[in-house]
Design a protein around this motif. Structure first.
Motif, short mmCIF file in Angstrom:
data_model
loop_
_atom_site.label_atom_id
_atom_site.label_comp_id
_atom_site.label_asym_id
_atom_site.label_seq_id
_atom_site.Cartn_x
_atom_site.Cartn_y
_atom_site.Cartn_z
N ILE A 261 -20.10 0.64 57.99
CA ILE A 261 -19.46 1.96 57.95
C ILE A 261 -19.18 2.37 56.51
N VAL A 262 -18.68 1.43 55.72
CA VAL A 262 -18.38 1.72 54.31
C VAL A 262 -19.67 2.08 53.57
N ASP A 263 -20.75 1.33 53.81
CA ASP A 263 -22.03 1.63 53.16
C ASP A 263 -22.53 3.01 53.57
N ARG A 264 -22.33 3.36 54.82
CA ARG A 264 -22.82 4.66 55.32
C ARG A 264 -22.14 5.82 54.60
N PHE A 265 -20.86 5.65 54.29
CA PHE A 265 -20.10 6.74 53.67
C PHE A 265 -19.97 6.59 52.16
N THR A 266 -20.77 5.72 51.59
CA THR A 266 -20.69 5.48 50.15
C THR A 266 -22.05 5.67 49.49
N ILE A 267 -22.05 6.39 48.39
CA ILE A 267 -23.28 6.58 47.60
C ILE A 267 -22.95 6.24 46.16
N SER A 268 -23.62 5.21 45.65
CA SER A 268 -23.39 4.76 44.26
C SER A 268 -21.92 4.50 43.98
N GLY A 269 -21.26 3.93 44.98
CA GLY A 269 -19.86 3.56 44.80
C GLY A 269 -18.89 4.70 44.98
N LYS A 270 -19.39 5.91 45.32
CA LYS A 270 -18.51 7.06 45.54
C LYS A 270 -18.68 7.55 46.96
N THR A 271 -17.58 7.92 47.60
CA THR A 271 -17.64 8.42 48.97
C THR A 271 -18.30 9.79 48.99
N ASN A 272 -18.91 10.12 50.15
CA ASN A 272 -19.59 11.39 50.30
C ASN A 272 -18.64 12.58 50.18
N GLN A 273 -17.40 12.37 50.62
CA GLN A 273 -16.44 13.46 50.63
C GLN A 273 -15.52 13.36 49.41
N PRO A 274 -14.97 14.49 48.97
CA PRO A 274 -14.01 14.45 47.87
C PRO A 274 -12.84 13.56 48.22
N ALA A 275 -12.20 13.01 47.22
CA ALA A 275 -11.08 12.10 47.46
C ALA A 275 -9.84 12.91 47.82
N VAL A 276 -9.80 13.38 49.07
CA VAL A 276 -8.72 14.24 49.53
C VAL A 276 -7.36 13.60 49.33
N PRO A 277 -7.17 12.31 49.70
CA PRO A 277 -5.85 11.74 49.51
C PRO A 277 -5.37 11.78 48.07
N GLU A 278 -6.28 11.49 47.09
CA GLU A 278 -5.87 11.50 45.70
C GLU A 278 -5.46 12.90 45.26
N VAL A 279 -6.23 13.91 45.67
CA VAL A 279 -5.91 15.29 45.33
C VAL A 279 -4.55 15.67 45.91
#
Length: 303
Positions: free
Chosen positions: A239-257
């Motif tokens: 699941i993590v690999d599916r949502f990760t590209i070059s160590g970054k998630t596909n979606q913006p880091a909503v929690p951090e924002v």
């Protein structure tokens, strides 16, 4: 002072009646049957088998140290603390001592249960983080929606904005001697753990398996796309690999924002609150400075 005793003289029937009365007065009775509400029984992570065995050994040797906490509601005596102790007492046909606590509603019961568990020392770091995360997530919701957060149907809930009328991460942090950022990280941990199967969840909270906080964070961010409980570590990786590209998630880091936005807003609010006690001239200067800064930043973004 001489110890007070009860004289149980008389016929067998009278003796039994007096003993029953004495047990009821003392809140102790082997015949008591308490009610178990699954919604409450499953709310708090359970102790492992070894801990239960040690608890049973202690009760058999030294007796019950702490009564079963009970909520009387709609004709039922519902256990709110002591599910494992109750099972041990019933299994061994031992006297049951209860302590009745009054609550406004079931959400008040849950809040009390979480706080009671957090006050205990025998928690793994994972269980403590999970409970603190649960507390924060519940406090973010208006009171009428708390129950929906705990239900099975709400496991894959989206990120929700904090209800400013309720306890903030900073206040919960003070209660637990943690930073507000740590509290929000625990909330992410809580959301991620709730997407695991029951066995994986138990193993993780007991410290038997490890899942990095980064992986749990990725899982929590994509909760709406995870349809079934995660069964094993290989599935976590997939699941993590599916949502990760070059160590970054596909979606913006909503929690951090969201976290940064909340921190900035809190600081601005603090400045505004402090200015309330100042003379009008000084207060206007502060507000004008804040307004000028905002306009300047907006101009930079528009270029």
């Amino acid at each position: 002072m001489a110890r007070r005793t009860i004289d149980f003289k008389g016929s067998q029937q009278e003796i039994q009646k007096r003993k029953q009365t004495a047990r009821v007065i003392a809140g102790i009775d082997t015949e008591i049957t308490l009610d178990i509400l699954p919604e409450l029984d499953l709310l708090i992570p359970r102790p492992n088998q070894e801990e239960i065995e040690l608890l049973e050994e202690s009760i058999l040797k030294e007796g019950l140290r702490e009564p079963i906490s009970v909520w009387k509601h709609e004709g039922k005596q519902i256990i709110v603390d002591g599910h494992n102790r109750y099972a041990i007492l019933k299994r061994n046909n031992l006297p049951i001592e209860i302590n009745i606590i009054h609550f406004e509603d079931i959400e008040s019961v849950k809040d009390w249960m979480i706080d009671t568990q957090l006050g205990r020392r025998n928690l793994t770091d994972e269980k403590r983080a999970y409970l603190i995360g649960m507390k924060y997530e519940r406090e973010k919701l208006p009171r009428g929606r708390k129950g929906k957060l705990d239900s099975e149907k709400r496991k894959n809930f989206p990120l929700l904005k904090e209800n400013p009328a309720n306890t903030s991460s900073k206040e919960i942090g003070k209660q637990n001697n943690l930073s507000d950022r740590t509290i929000r990280n625990h909330a992410v941990f809580y959301r991620g753990v709730n997407l695991l199967s029951k066995q994986m969840k138990d193993d993780l909270l007991e410290g038997n398996i490890k899942i990095s906080k980064g992986n749990l964070k990725t899982i929590a961010q994509h909760a709406s796309q995870i349809r079934t409980p995660i069964e094993n570590l290989q599935e976590v990786k997939s699941i993590v690999d599916r949502f990760t590209i070059s160590g970054k998630t596909n979606q913006p880091a909503v929690p951090e924002v969201h976290q940064l936005q909340e921190e900035l807003l809190q600081k601005v609010k603090q400045i505004y609150q402090k200015s309330a006690s100042m003379p009008d001239f000084d207060r206007n200067q502060i507000l004008e400075t804040l307004g000028s800064w905002v306009k300047l930043e907006q101009e930079k973004l528009s270029k």
